[in-house]
Design an enzyme around this catalytic site. Structure first.
Site, PDB file in Angstrom:
ATOM      1  NE  ARG A 235     -46.340   3.079  22.933  1.00 25.10           N
ATOM      2  CZ  ARG A 235     -46.788   1.895  22.213  1.00 25.10           C
ATOM      3  NH1 ARG A 235     -46.047   1.127  21.973  1.00 25.10           N
ATOM      4  NH2 ARG A 235     -48.219   1.583  22.320  1.00 25.10           N
ATOM      5  CD  GLU A 264     -42.736   5.289  15.762  1.00 28.73           C
ATOM      6  OE1 GLU A 264     -43.857   4.870  15.462  1.00 28.73           O
ATOM      7  OE2 GLU A 264     -41.992   4.857  16.710  1.00 28.73           O
ATOM      8  CG  HIS A 281     -44.147   1.199  15.939  1.00 34.96           C
ATOM      9  ND1 HIS A 281     -44.394   2.318  16.768  1.00 34.96           N
ATOM     10  CD2 HIS A 281     -44.815   0.268  16.915  1.00 34.96           C
ATOM     11  CE1 HIS A 281     -45.036   1.968  17.622  1.00 34.96           C
ATOM     12  NE2 HIS A 281     -45.461   0.683  17.879  1.00 34.96           N
TER      13      HIS A 281
END
Length: 306
Positions: A235, A264, A281
């Site tokens: 994370r 993001e 990601h």
């Protein structure tokens, strides 16, 4: 039957079987209409009358939960639940499930790929050749290196099994110590300061919660072994990105590999550095892993709806 909403943007793209399972049971299914991560106001509107949610990483806040008056089950398609207000769902008695096994191998393999890429400068040299250069940058072998795994959960353990052929020394730090697994896999649980001092590669595999938010700060980067490599595939909010930028710029550590970020899509100043590898990601974005996660998410949903 009960309404079911699926918020992940690509559910059923690679295998229709999980969707077909729900349809065969006569569930009325709603799908993400935007093809991206949903915003708070969007998911709030889409949960009207929904009893079962197969969730992605969208913000499932207290406001969202309070407005979803029919919601009984949240089946997270993935591992992390930091996007869910846990207290709010407890108060409502909403059941919460996740799929920890599904993405574990995919994230572990991405981590291994990051390690090899950074030790041999693969992405860096690819970029140089494409811009007209021909720089033979000296790399390092992975075999025999010391790897520090911060967070020895499902993914950390899976990574350990992938490292066996490389004859690495493995140091681990976790609030839970699985000594049987450690003995079987030649892992040494150590204090964090020792792990940082001794590891050639430090890789994070922690959940995000109140105790770990901002955990890996400038002070910890400065404790790392000179010319070490730092990897985060867990994370983004675990890491102080400004502190990381500083130690990379100063040459304290040689390379960083990030798949997750504080915000993001990522547009920050780490983009300026050559000694950083950045991906968007994609930890669980392996076809086989996605299919397994979706199958598990549907099974969990059906179990919860009972």
């Amino acid at each position: 039957m009960e309404n079911v909403f699926i918020s992940t943007s690509s559910f059923g793209k690679y295998d229709k079987a999980p969707l077909e399972r729900l349809m065969s049971l006569k569930y009325k299914i709603g799908l993400n209409p935007h093809g991206r991560e949903l915003r708070e106001n969007e998911i709030k509107e889409l949960l009207n009358g929904v009893k079962g949610l197969i969730a992605g990483t969208e913000p499932i806040t207290r406001d969202v939960i309070n407005n979803a008056e029919s919601l009984k089950v949240i089946s997270r398609c993935g591992i992390g639940i930091d996007n869910v207000d846990i207290e709010a769902i407890k108060e409502r008695g909403i059941k919460l499930y996740r799929t920890p096994e599904g993405p574990a191998l995919a994230v572990a393999e991405l981590t291994l790929g990051f390690i090899l890429d950074s030790l041999r400068h693969i992405s860096y040299l690819n970029k140089k050749i494409r811009s007209g250069g021909w720089e033979k940058k000296m790399g390092r072998l992975f075999t025999g290196k010391t790897v520090g795994i911060v967070g020895m959960g499902t993914i950390g353990k899976k990574l350990t099994t992938l490292l066996r052929p490389f004859n690495c020394k493995i140091l681990a730090r976790d609030h839970v110590t699985d000594m049987e697994f450690a003995r079987e896999n030649n892992i040494n649980y150590v204090h964090l300061d020792e792990l940082l001092k001794e590891s050639d590669i430090v890789t994070l595999h922690l959940p995000l919660d109140n105790d770990t938010k901002g955990f890996f700060d400038r002070n910890l980067f400065l404790q790392m072994k000179d010319q070490a490599i730092f990897i985060n595939t867990s994370r983004g909010k675990l890491v102080d990105e400004d502190g990381l930028y500083d130690v990379l710029s100063a040459g304290k550590i040689s390379h960083a590999c990030l798949d997750v970020y504080n915000n993001e899509p990522y547009t920050g100043k780490l983009n300026e550095l050559d000694n950083v590898t950045l991906t968007c990601h994609i930890g669980s974005y392996a076809k086989e892993a996605r299919i397994k996660m979706e199958e598990q998410a549907v099974e969990n949903l059906l179990k919860g709806l009972g």
